[in-house]
Motif scaffolding. Sequence first.
Motif, PDB file in Angstrom:
ATOM      1  N   TYR A  64      44.906  49.740  32.225  1.00 39.42           N
ATOM      2  CA  TYR A  64      44.402  48.506  31.910  1.00 39.42           C
ATOM      3  C   TYR A  64      44.745  47.334  32.816  1.00 39.42           C
ATOM      4  O   TYR A  64      46.108  47.269  32.902  1.00 39.42           O
ATOM      5  CB  TYR A  64      44.269  48.367  30.190  1.00 39.42           C
ATOM      6  N   THR A  65      44.234  46.495  32.981  1.00 38.04           N
ATOM      7  CA  THR A  65      44.621  45.153  33.649  1.00 38.04           C
ATOM      8  C   THR A  65      44.415  44.064  32.504  1.00 38.04           C
ATOM      9  O   THR A  65      43.527  43.624  32.199  1.00 38.04           O
ATOM     10  CB  THR A  65      43.896  44.967  34.982  1.00 38.04           C
ATOM     11  N   PHE A  66      45.862  43.555  32.338  1.00 36.76           N
ATOM     12  CA  PHE A  66      46.073  42.362  31.685  1.00 36.76           C
ATOM     13  C   PHE A  66      46.142  41.056  32.396  1.00 36.76           C
ATOM     14  O   PHE A  66      46.830  41.118  33.385  1.00 36.76           O
ATOM     15  CB  PHE A  66      47.096  42.364  30.686  1.00 36.76           C
ATOM     16  N   VAL A  67      45.445  39.934  32.253  1.00 34.29           N
ATOM     17  CA  VAL A  67      45.387  38.537  33.006  1.00 34.29           C
ATOM     18  C   VAL A  67      45.744  37.437  32.016  1.00 34.29           C
ATOM     19  O   VAL A  67      45.286  37.423  30.965  1.00 34.29           O
ATOM     20  CB  VAL A  67      44.386  38.527  33.853  1.00 34.29           C
ATOM     21  N   ASP A  68      46.607  36.437  32.373  1.00 34.36           N
ATOM     22  CA  ASP A  68      46.785  35.329  31.706  1.00 34.36           C
ATOM     23  C   ASP A  68      45.171  34.579  31.696  1.00 34.36           C
ATOM     24  O   ASP A  68      44.730  34.382  32.455  1.00 34.36           O
ATOM     25  CB  ASP A  68      47.734  34.274  32.292  1.00 34.36           C
ATOM     26  N   LEU A 111      48.305  36.463  40.337  1.00 33.82           N
ATOM     27  CA  LEU A 111      47.093  36.862  40.957  1.00 33.82           C
ATOM     28  C   LEU A 111      47.022  36.436  42.198  1.00 33.82           C
ATOM     29  O   LEU A 111      47.217  35.172  42.867  1.00 33.82           O
ATOM     30  CB  LEU A 111      45.975  35.679  40.237  1.00 33.82           C
ATOM     31  N   ASP A 112      46.086  37.192  43.029  1.00 33.90           N
ATOM     32  CA  ASP A 112      45.822  36.733  44.733  1.00 33.90           C
ATOM     33  C   ASP A 112      44.547  36.160  44.499  1.00 33.90           C
ATOM     34  O   ASP A 112      43.840  36.017  43.312  1.00 33.90           O
ATOM     35  CB  ASP A 112      45.698  37.948  45.639  1.00 33.90           C
ATOM     36  N   GLU A 113      43.627  35.722  45.489  1.00 32.00           N
ATOM     37  CA  GLU A 113      42.595  34.850  45.561  1.00 32.00           C
ATOM     38  C   GLU A 113      41.444  35.760  44.982  1.00 32.00           C
ATOM     39  O   GLU A 113      40.790  35.252  44.170  1.00 32.00           O
ATOM     40  CB  GLU A 113      42.283  34.526  46.673  1.00 32.00           C
ATOM     41  N   GLU A 114      41.293  36.990  45.303  1.00 31.52           N
ATOM     42  CA  GLU A 114      40.388  37.913  44.754  1.00 31.52           C
ATOM     43  C   GLU A 114      40.494  38.131  43.160  1.00 31.52           C
ATOM     44  O   GLU A 114      39.486  37.962  42.516  1.00 31.52           O
ATOM     45  CB  GLU A 114      40.477  39.310  45.283  1.00 31.52           C
ATOM     46  N   ALA A 115      41.523  38.258  42.750  1.00 33.42           N
ATOM     47  CA  ALA A 115      41.770  38.225  41.234  1.00 33.42           C
ATOM     48  C   ALA A 115      41.645  37.092  40.527  1.00 33.42           C
ATOM     49  O   ALA A 115      41.003  36.976  39.372  1.00 33.42           O
ATOM     50  CB  ALA A 115      43.274  38.763  40.940  1.00 33.42           C
ATOM     51  N   TYR A 116      41.939  35.937  41.115  1.00 35.12           N
ATOM     52  CA  TYR A 116      41.644  34.701  40.589  1.00 35.12           C
ATOM     53  C   TYR A 116      40.110  34.443  40.489  1.00 35.12           C
ATOM     54  O   TYR A 116      39.687  34.051  39.324  1.00 35.12           O
ATOM     55  CB  TYR A 116      42.279  33.755  41.356  1.00 35.12           C
ATOM     56  N   ARG A 117      39.540  34.827  41.395  1.00 35.47           N
ATOM     57  CA  ARG A 117      38.021  34.449  41.432  1.00 35.47           C
ATOM     58  C   ARG A 117      37.365  35.431  40.303  1.00 35.47           C
ATOM     59  O   ARG A 117      36.385  34.982  39.849  1.00 35.47           O
ATOM     60  CB  ARG A 117      37.347  34.744  42.826  1.00 35.47           C
ATOM     61  N   ALA A 118      37.764  36.547  40.181  1.00 31.18           N
ATOM     62  CA  ALA A 118      37.214  37.529  39.311  1.00 31.18           C
ATOM     63  C   ALA A 118      37.767  37.059  38.103  1.00 31.18           C
ATOM     64  O   ALA A 118      36.744  37.151  36.891  1.00 31.18           O
ATOM     65  CB  ALA A 118      38.205  39.063  39.419  1.00 31.18           C
ATOM     66  N   LEU A 119      38.832  36.467  37.762  1.00 36.43           N
ATOM     67  CA  LEU A 119      38.945  35.870  36.400  1.00 36.43           C
ATOM     68  C   LEU A 119      38.069  34.661  36.246  1.00 36.43           C
ATOM     69  O   LEU A 119      37.465  34.692  35.021  1.00 36.43           O
ATOM     70  CB  LEU A 119      40.411  35.447  36.155  1.00 36.43           C
ATOM     71  N   ALA A 124      35.555  29.759  32.241  1.00 32.77           N
ATOM     72  CA  ALA A 124      35.848  28.439  33.053  1.00 32.77           C
ATOM     73  C   ALA A 124      37.404  28.380  32.672  1.00 32.77           C
ATOM     74  O   ALA A 124      37.955  28.022  31.815  1.00 32.77           O
ATOM     75  CB  ALA A 124      35.235  27.338  32.621  1.00 32.77           C
ATOM     76  N   PHE A 125      38.370  28.579  33.765  1.00 34.84           N
ATOM     77  CA  PHE A 125      40.086  28.431  33.648  1.00 34.84           C
ATOM     78  C   PHE A 125      40.284  27.295  34.682  1.00 34.84           C
ATOM     79  O   PHE A 125      39.708  27.160  35.816  1.00 34.84           O
ATOM     80  CB  PHE A 125      40.438  29.713  33.933  1.00 34.84           C
ATOM     81  N   ASP A 126      41.419  26.695  34.385  1.00 30.68           N
ATOM     82  CA  ASP A 126      42.088  25.659  35.347  1.00 30.68           C
ATOM     83  C   ASP A 126      41.242  24.396  35.484  1.00 30.68           C
ATOM     84  O   ASP A 126      40.753  24.064  36.660  1.00 30.68           O
ATOM     85  CB  ASP A 126      42.569  26.011  36.422  1.00 30.68           C
ATOM     86  N   LEU A 127      40.641  23.787  34.317  1.00 30.73           N
ATOM     87  CA  LEU A 127      39.775  22.697  34.512  1.00 30.73           C
ATOM     88  C   LEU A 127      40.626  21.586  34.696  1.00 30.73           C
ATOM     89  O   LEU A 127      40.070  20.420  35.152  1.00 30.73           O
ATOM     90  CB  LEU A 127      38.932  22.651  33.402  1.00 30.73           C
ATOM     91  N   LYS A 128      41.867  21.443  34.291  1.00 29.93           N
ATOM     92  CA  LYS A 128      42.592  20.363  34.283  1.00 29.93           C
ATOM     93  C   LYS A 128      43.919  20.638  35.115  1.00 29.93           C
ATOM     94  O   LYS A 128      44.550  19.840  35.551  1.00 29.93           O
ATOM     95  CB  LYS A 128      42.924  19.861  32.918  1.00 29.93           C
ATOM     96  N   ASP A 149      41.903  26.158  41.519  1.00 35.35           N
ATOM     97  CA  ASP A 149      41.356  25.759  40.143  1.00 35.35           C
ATOM     98  C   ASP A 149      39.852  25.536  40.159  1.00 35.35           C
ATOM     99  O   ASP A 149      39.153  26.055  41.003  1.00 35.35           O
ATOM    100  CB  ASP A 149      42.155  24.328  40.013  1.00 35.35           C
ATOM    101  N   ARG A 150      39.492  25.135  38.990  1.00 38.30           N
ATOM    102  CA  ARG A 150      37.830  24.873  38.821  1.00 38.30           C
ATOM    103  C   ARG A 150      37.635  23.423  38.598  1.00 38.30           C
ATOM    104  O   ARG A 150      38.153  22.894  37.794  1.00 38.30           O
ATOM    105  CB  ARG A 150      37.262  25.826  37.630  1.00 38.30           C
ATOM    106  N   ARG A 151      36.954  23.077  39.602  1.00 38.16           N
ATOM    107  CA  ARG A 151      36.427  21.546  39.479  1.00 38.16           C
ATOM    108  C   ARG A 151      34.774  21.504  39.733  1.00 38.16           C
ATOM    109  O   ARG A 151      34.509  22.322  40.609  1.00 38.16           O
ATOM    110  CB  ARG A 151      37.253  20.505  40.221  1.00 38.16           C
ATOM    111  N   TYR A 152      34.183  20.665  39.058  1.00 37.30           N
ATOM    112  CA  TYR A 152      32.863  20.444  39.536  1.00 37.30           C
ATOM    113  C   TYR A 152      31.781  21.830  39.271  1.00 37.30           C
ATOM    114  O   TYR A 152      31.193  21.999  40.019  1.00 37.30           O
ATOM    115  CB  TYR A 152      32.562  19.764  40.758  1.00 37.30           C
ATOM    116  N   ASP A 153      32.463  22.807  38.221  1.00 34.90           N
ATOM    117  CA  ASP A 153      31.636  23.943  37.933  1.00 34.90           C
ATOM    118  C   ASP A 153      31.895  24.935  39.231  1.00 34.90           C
ATOM    119  O   ASP A 153      31.040  25.715  39.472  1.00 34.90           O
ATOM    120  CB  ASP A 153      30.580  23.768  37.388  1.00 34.90           C
ATOM    121  N   ARG A 154      32.810  24.697  40.234  1.00 36.36           N
ATOM    122  CA  ARG A 154      33.068  25.509  41.327  1.00 36.36           C
ATOM    123  C   ARG A 154      34.594  25.743  41.222  1.00 36.36           C
ATOM    124  O   ARG A 154      35.386  25.114  40.962  1.00 36.36           O
ATOM    125  CB  ARG A 154      32.695  24.993  42.516  1.00 36.36           C
TER     126      ARG A 154
END
Length: 177
Positions: A64-68, A111-119, A124-128, A149-154
């Motif tokens: 199982y993969t756990f992520v923050d 997390l690498d970029e792929e795992a971050y995008r999957a999360l 919606a994570f890292d809005l601030k 991060d996530r800004r402007y819903d991207r």
Amino acid sequence: MSTELLKILKTRFEKHKNRHQGIEWAQVEAKLTASPKKLKVLAIMEETGGEPDVIAFDKKTGEYTFVDCSAESPKGRRSVCYDQQALDERKEAKPADSATEMAAAIGIELLDEEAYRALQALGAFDLKTSSWLLTPPAVRKLGGAIFGDRRYDRVFVYHNGAQSYYAARGFRGLLKV
């Protein structure tokens, strides 16, 4: 602590079913109970503000993969530069630690970029805030490191000098159990 932690993890698991469709808590709990070292790592992830949750199951490995999954980059892991080399190269106003060293001490992977995008596909994570990501060696060799991060819903992935650190930048980790 393990009984209390399992209760926290179960409550989070049940609250966010969209993160782990097709996964049953009983199997996750059995795996955790059989893995006290991994449970200790999850406890540190929780203590540092990560709010770990299951996001995947690998049928081949049975892991199982756990992520923050905290809404923002974990509070107890912010204001760090990227790695030990960056920390050593800073001449003044050094942060207390680096993302890669803290992750290794906790027992998690960045997390690498792929795992971050999957999360980010799960919510919606890292809005601030922003989170350091495992940086490709070619980028790191040139003195940089990447973060997302996530800004402007991207979801954005950027670069910065590996020595930089900000109060709103930390890192997210991944643990396979």
